[in-house]
Enzyme design. Sequence first.
Site, PDB file in Angstrom:
ATOM      1  CG  HIS A  83     -26.964 -26.250   9.008  1.00 51.35           C
ATOM      2  ND1 HIS A  83     -27.471 -26.254   7.732  1.00 51.35           N
ATOM      3  CD2 HIS A  83     -26.025 -27.220   9.054  1.00 51.35           C
ATOM      4  CE1 HIS A  83     -26.864 -27.204   7.039  1.00 51.35           C
ATOM      5  NE2 HIS A  83     -25.981 -27.801   7.804  1.00 51.35           N
TER       6      HIS A  83
ATOM      7  CG  ASP B  56     -20.190 -30.656  13.197  1.00 54.10           C
ATOM      8  OD1 ASP B  56     -19.971 -31.856  12.971  1.00 54.10           O
ATOM      9  OD2 ASP B  56     -20.208 -29.789  12.317  1.00 54.10           O
TER      10      ASP B  56
HETATM   11  N1  CMC Z   1     -22.869 -18.400  17.232  1.00 57.18           N
HETATM   12  C1  CMC Z   1     -23.246 -17.109  17.303  1.00 57.18           C
HETATM   13  N2  CMC Z   1     -23.839 -16.443  16.304  1.00 57.18           N
HETATM   14  C2  CMC Z   1     -24.049 -17.107  15.159  1.00 57.18           C
HETATM   15  C3  CMC Z   1     -23.695 -18.463  15.002  1.00 57.18           C
HETATM   16  C4  CMC Z   1     -23.080 -19.104  16.093  1.00 57.18           C
HETATM   17  N3  CMC Z   1     -22.700 -20.393  15.996  1.00 57.18           N
HETATM   18  N4  CMC Z   1     -24.015 -18.860  13.764  1.00 57.18           N
HETATM   19  C5  CMC Z   1     -24.566 -17.822  13.145  1.00 57.18           C
HETATM   20  N5  CMC Z   1     -24.600 -16.747  14.007  1.00 57.18           N
HETATM   21  C6  CMC Z   1     -25.175 -15.427  13.697  1.00 57.18           C
HETATM   22  C7  CMC Z   1     -24.241 -14.626  12.818  1.00 57.18           C
HETATM   23  O1  CMC Z   1     -23.376 -13.809  13.584  1.00 57.18           O
HETATM   24  C8  CMC Z   1     -25.219 -13.814  12.006  1.00 57.18           C
HETATM   25  O2  CMC Z   1     -25.652 -12.739  12.797  1.00 57.18           O
HETATM   26  P1  CMC Z   1     -26.060 -11.312  12.091  1.00 57.18           P
HETATM   27  O3  CMC Z   1     -27.220 -11.637  11.197  1.00 57.18           O
HETATM   28  O4  CMC Z   1     -26.416 -10.464  13.250  1.00 57.18           O
HETATM   29  O5  CMC Z   1     -24.845 -10.882  11.339  1.00 57.18           O
HETATM   30  C9  CMC Z   1     -26.412 -14.748  11.830  1.00 57.18           C
HETATM   31  O6  CMC Z   1     -26.349 -15.665  12.940  1.00 57.18           O
HETATM   32  C10 CMC Z   1     -26.376 -15.548  10.536  1.00 57.18           C
HETATM   33  O7  CMC Z   1     -25.105 -16.170  10.428  1.00 57.18           O
HETATM   34  P2  CMC Z   1     -24.332 -16.412   9.062  1.00 57.18           P
HETATM   35  O8  CMC Z   1     -22.888 -16.606   9.352  1.00 57.18           O
HETATM   36  O9  CMC Z   1     -24.720 -15.343   8.098  1.00 57.18           O
HETATM   37  O10 CMC Z   1     -25.002 -17.764   8.597  1.00 57.18           O
HETATM   38  P3  CMC Z   1     -24.409 -18.754   7.535  1.00 57.18           P
HETATM   39  O11 CMC Z   1     -25.561 -19.492   6.988  1.00 57.18           O
HETATM   40  O12 CMC Z   1     -23.522 -18.052   6.563  1.00 57.18           O
HETATM   41  O13 CMC Z   1     -23.464 -19.712   8.404  1.00 57.18           O
HETATM   42  C11 CMC Z   1     -22.688 -21.468   9.772  1.00 57.18           C
HETATM   43  C12 CMC Z   1     -23.814 -20.969   8.859  1.00 57.18           C
HETATM   44  C13 CMC Z   1     -22.912 -22.951  10.054  1.00 57.18           C
HETATM   45  C14 CMC Z   1     -21.339 -21.351   9.055  1.00 57.18           C
HETATM   46  C15 CMC Z   1     -22.706 -20.643  11.076  1.00 57.18           C
HETATM   47  O14 CMC Z   1     -23.936 -20.831  11.753  1.00 57.18           O
HETATM   48  C16 CMC Z   1     -21.532 -21.000  11.994  1.00 57.18           C
HETATM   49  O15 CMC Z   1     -20.451 -20.437  11.835  1.00 57.18           O
HETATM   50  N6  CMC Z   1     -21.731 -21.939  12.964  1.00 57.18           N
HETATM   51  C17 CMC Z   1     -20.668 -22.399  13.786  1.00 57.18           C
HETATM   52  C18 CMC Z   1     -19.848 -23.439  13.023  1.00 57.18           C
HETATM   53  C19 CMC Z   1     -20.573 -24.741  12.898  1.00 57.18           C
HETATM   54  O16 CMC Z   1     -21.125 -25.270  13.864  1.00 57.18           O
HETATM   55  N7  CMC Z   1     -20.524 -25.336  11.689  1.00 57.18           N
HETATM   56  C20 CMC Z   1     -21.082 -26.675  11.427  1.00 57.18           C
HETATM   57  C21 CMC Z   1     -22.182 -26.656  10.409  1.00 57.18           C
HETATM   58  S1  CMC Z   1     -23.045 -28.235  10.373  1.00 57.18           S
HETATM   59  C22 CMC Z   1     -21.945 -29.382   9.759  1.00 57.18           C
HETATM   60  C23 CMC Z   1     -21.483 -29.107   8.386  1.00 57.18           C
HETATM   61  O17 CMC Z   1     -22.294 -28.804   7.510  1.00 57.18           O
HETATM   62  O18 CMC Z   1     -20.295 -29.234   8.127  1.00 57.18           O
END
Ligand code: CMC
Length: 444
Positions: free
Chosen positions: A320, A378
């Site tokens: 998140h 989720d």
């Molecule tokens: N699985 C594997 N690696 C992950 C995941 C994951 N679910 N989420 C983040 N990472 C890694 C990502 O690869 C990155 O690694 P590095 O620093 O080595 O490049 C690091 O963690 C930070 O990730 P980010 O994408 O920069 O983080 P963000 O804050 O931009 O994204 C997120 C947050 C929720 C979009 C992301 O964690 C994600 O894609 N999660 C899966 C989708 C998900 O479950 N979304 C629901 C969010 S909660 C409900 C809502 O708000 O709608």
Amino acid sequence: MSSSPATKPDNSDPAKHNAATLSIDGKEYLLPVRHGTVGPEVVDVSSLYNDTGLFTYDPGFASTASCDSELTFIDGENGILLHRGYPIDQLADRGTFLETCHLLLYGELPTVDQYADFQNRVTMHTMVHEQMNRMYAGFRRDAHPMAIMVGVVGALSAFYHDSTDITDPVQRDIAAIRMIAKMPTIAAMAFKYSIGQPFIYPRNDLDYSANFLQMCFAVPCEVYKADPTLARAMDRIFILHADHEQNASTSTVRLAGSSGANPFACISAGIACLWGPAHGGANEAALNMLSEIGTVDRIPEFVERAKDKDDPFRLMGFGHRVYKNYDPRAKIMQKSCHEVLDALGLKNDPTLQVALELERIALEDDYFVDKKLYPNIDFYSGITLRALGFPTTMFTVLFALARTVGWIAQWREMIEDPDQRIGRPRQLYTGPAEREYVPIDQRG
Ligand code: CMC
């Protein structure tokens, strides 16, 4: 260029900052620091461009507070979520969704009389204009229900002109009540249309969530009675999704509304944004992922893929932007999931077994621990919603239904803010500098 305070604010430090100094080529600029009730202070950069000719740069808005808000507070480091000061677990355990709606819209939990009045006002608006029924027939049967939601909710502005004048507080209130009241009806109709069953009208003798379940699962040829345990679980799911600060869809609603667009069109824009798999679409994606994993022995393979930089696969329902700890909603959702599966005799559901084991493995894995990736709401909501009888395509629709109150409360807060202006971010331009037009026959 240097600035202070340049590091993450220490929230445990009671000493507040009054100003930050920005130094550019030896010249110093004093930037005011503003304080909220709790949470990080903000450096007010609103006059920065006027004073210095510089913009701030923050793609993804990871360090940007876009507005003042009294609605919802999140402490991501400690896994805390408060609505108007009330912890989400207390609201979900002890309250009802409509109480939470009242709290978000009007600032306080309702008294007995206020609750009766609010419930009555919502109930009196549950039907939709009969002509709206025909809109559904314009969609293909296999249309994603979120596509239908975007269209039908946007179309509300064509049916309810008398609540689109955003300068009139009475009309704003009616629009809010209408949307909270009609969203279950519109969502249930999208579901019924997709499975080829007749629309079921709302029943005003039922509470909000039981009525929604009957609109989804009743058929004209049988008596339907929603199981109270399942209706309560549905209500709790709605509470958990009611609002979540300035997330992508809420920011979309605020940005759309900042131009003066009508509230129904703004909510439709929020629904479009919510649909994406990184946001509300993650509940659908999470269940699809758990089904794809299928059995506990395949989990390590998927965990390795999630850790592989060259593989776009991510563990859906994990991670998140704000929570760097367990999402407090996920804990309640997990409990609710167990209650629903128990009530339905599905305790040994294989998807739940995969989810529990995947969570256990990921929470012990250095990759997820180091990056502070925990289950989010989720992760367990999909299993619960499927057990309640919803197909995966409906999951994000249910999220949209519940989030509508948050969107509309945030929209109202913005419209009622005397300092409100149209949202208009700037950019760092990286395209070509000015150049001369070349006639087509002279281009090489
Ligand atoms: N699985 C594997 N690696 C992950 C995941 C994951 N679910 N989420 C983040 N990472 C890694 C990502 O690869 C990155 O690694 P590095 O620093 O080595 O490049 C690091 O963690 C930070 O990730 P980010 O994408 O920069 O983080 P963000 O804050 O931009 O994204 C997120 C947050 C929720 C979009 C992301 O964690 C994600 O894609 N999660 C899966 C989708 C998900 O479950 N979304 C629901 C969010 S909660 C409900 C809502 O708000 O709608």
